[in-house]
Design an enzyme around this catalytic site. Structure first.
Site, mmCIF file in Angstrom:
data_model
loop_
_atom_site.group_PDB
_atom_site.id
_atom_site.type_symbol
_atom_site.label_atom_id
_atom_site.label_comp_id
_atom_site.label_asym_id
_atom_site.label_seq_id
_atom_site.Cartn_x
_atom_site.Cartn_y
_atom_site.Cartn_z
ATOM 1 N N GLY A 102 0.634 -1.445 -0.035
ATOM 2 C CA GLY A 102 -0.186 0.001 0.255
ATOM 3 C C GLY A 102 0.808 1.333 -0.133
ATOM 4 O O GLY A 102 2.227 1.304 -0.664
ATOM 5 N N ASN A 103 0.655 2.063 0.381
ATOM 6 C CA ASN A 103 1.014 3.400 0.942
ATOM 7 C C ASN A 103 0.751 4.936 1.610
ATOM 8 O O ASN A 103 -0.869 4.358 2.085
ATOM 9 C CB ASN A 103 1.026 4.418 -1.470
ATOM 10 C CG ASN A 103 -0.290 4.920 -1.542
ATOM 11 O OD1 ASN A 103 -0.930 5.299 -1.005
ATOM 12 N ND2 ASN A 103 -0.673 4.348 -2.507
#
Ligand code: CTP
Length: 412
Positions: free
Chosen positions: A207-208
């Protein structure tokens, strides 16, 4: 302001000495063609008479819930195209910021979805107090707009910051707000927001750090300015704005499919999402267990949603707005994306400032040039970005500038 339809403005008056100026403001708004109603706090009655407002509007100002059958605050909020609070005292700001609803003015503000303009008036020391500034910050985050206070003679006789703006200035600020409110009326906008999650196995993903705040603020502001908004959101911890159609997605592929499904009915695509550029080649159906060996994850590029949209340019294709988040060479990289993805507008920001922050500093870049805005809360930045979107939209409506973009075909 346009004569048709007449903007419906609710004037809220709190208890401060500047309340006498709200009568002049009301007259100014009526002369400009607004349809006005007035709500007053109980303490406002000590400073200005209800009869003065009734004389101007032909209706008694609203103060007590008990004077009106039904849910007067809900009706008022639904009626108003915009609300102006003048004067906005320190007490009123503090209670509005905390979501209090124990009088008609506060309860209406709590129900309201329309633009709100506060015209603060108080002693300089109250205005400068961290508590007041904190409340101003909170209200700004939620979309409130401000006119003043100004420097000048205060009620105490001292000179200082805290004087309510002159009625003409408040009316001008409201003009801008109400005109702005309508400028995206009927425009169908897709906003993407948040990160995407690319699964590795049933418990892990790539993810980020995108919070989704800018995308959600854009969706909320666009809706407030009259747009029909579809918000396509990756996984975030935010409540969706009201009256926005929410499509929840997880991966870049999901987001791509959702955008593709909604694009044929869209006028504008704003890609504020931080879409993953890579996904694992294989998603394990079972949890991966550790061993003593090194492990390699093979990554495949995801589809570039925005670049794909740029490839399919046609006369009726949506206006394309991209975001460019970089740690270095922020503006240069954004300009390259503007050309490479065939965008109308790109919003450049620095990762160090934008990620997991409530404020952001953006540079707006289009084919005319660039404009760097000061650091501001994301809700305010969203409004400024939409100013640029509205400008492009108006331009598109009058004379299509699409051929210029098509001429960029092949530019890298
Ligand atoms: N974007 C997209 N699909 C992707 C990746 C990005 O639509 N698979 C969109 C983003 O939503 C953003 C714009 O493209 O509006 C630019 O994204 P960014 O990550 O800054 O740039 P990239 O094109 O991915 O290039 P790089 O990673 O090299 O900066």
């Amino acid at each position: 302001m346009d004569a048709q339809p007449k903007p419906k403005v609710l004037l809220c008056v709190a208890g401060g000495i500047a309340a006498y100026k709200s009568v002049v403001l009301l007259r100014e708004l009526l002369e400009r063609g607004c349809v006005c109603k007035v709500a007053m706090t109980r303490s406002a009655h000590a400073f200005v008479g209800a009869a003065t407002f009734s004389g101007l509007t032909g209706q008694a100002p609203l103060t007590e819930f008990s004077d009106h059958p039904g849910e007067v605050h809900v009706e008022l909020a639904q009626w108003a195209d915009a609300i102006v609070v003048a004067p906005a005292t320190a007490n009123l700001l503090s209670r509005a910021a905390m979501g209090a609803a124990d009088n008609v003015v506060l309860a209406t503000l709590l129900c309201n979805q329309s633009p709100v303009l506060f015209a603060p008036a108080m002693h300089e020391s109250m205005w400068n107090h961290p508590a007041t500034q904190h409340n101003v910050g909170l209200l700004t985050e939620r979309g409130a707009r401000w006119v003043g206070p100004e420097h000048g003679a205060l009620a105490s006789g001292e000179q200082g910051m805290g004087r309510m703006s002159e009625p003409i200035n408040i009316a001008n600020a409201l003009d801008a707000l109400v005109v702005k409110r309508r400028d995206l009326h009927g425009v169908r906008i897709i906003v993407t927001a948040g990160p995407t999650y690319e699964d590795i196995d049933p418990v892990r993903f790539i993810g980020n750090r995108s919070s989704g705040k800018t995308g959600y603020a854009l969706a909320s502001c666009a809706r407030a300015r009259g747009a029909t908004v579809t918000l396509i959101s990756g996984p975030v911890w935010l409540s969706p704005p009201s009256h926005v159609s929410l499509v929840e997605v997880r991966s870049a592929k999901d987001m791509h499919d959702a955008v593709a499904a909604h694009m044929p009915h869209a006028d504008v695509l704003i890609m504020a999402a931080a879409v993953a550029d890579y996904r694992p080649h294989v998603v394990s159906p079972h949890k991966l267990h550790k061993d003593e060996q090194e492990r390699t994850l093979t990554l495949m590029p995801t589809e570039d949603i925005l670049a794909n949209a740029g490839q399919k340019l046609a006369a009726n294709s949506p206006l394309l707005v991209g975001f460019s988040l970089e740690t270095d060479n922020v503006v240069g990289a954004a300009k390259r994306k503007l050309l490479r993805k065939k965008l109308d507008l790109v919003v450049a920001n620095r990762a160090q400032e934008a990620l997991e922050n409530d404020s952001t500093q953006v540079t707006l870049i289009d084919h005319d040039g660039e404009q760097t805005l000061p650091s501001m809360p994301k809700a305010q930045a969203a409004d400024a970005i939409l100013d640029a979107v509205a400008k492009h939209w108006r331009r598109r409506q009058t004379a299509s500038d699409r051929p210029t973009l098509l001429a960029l075909d092949g530019a890298q």
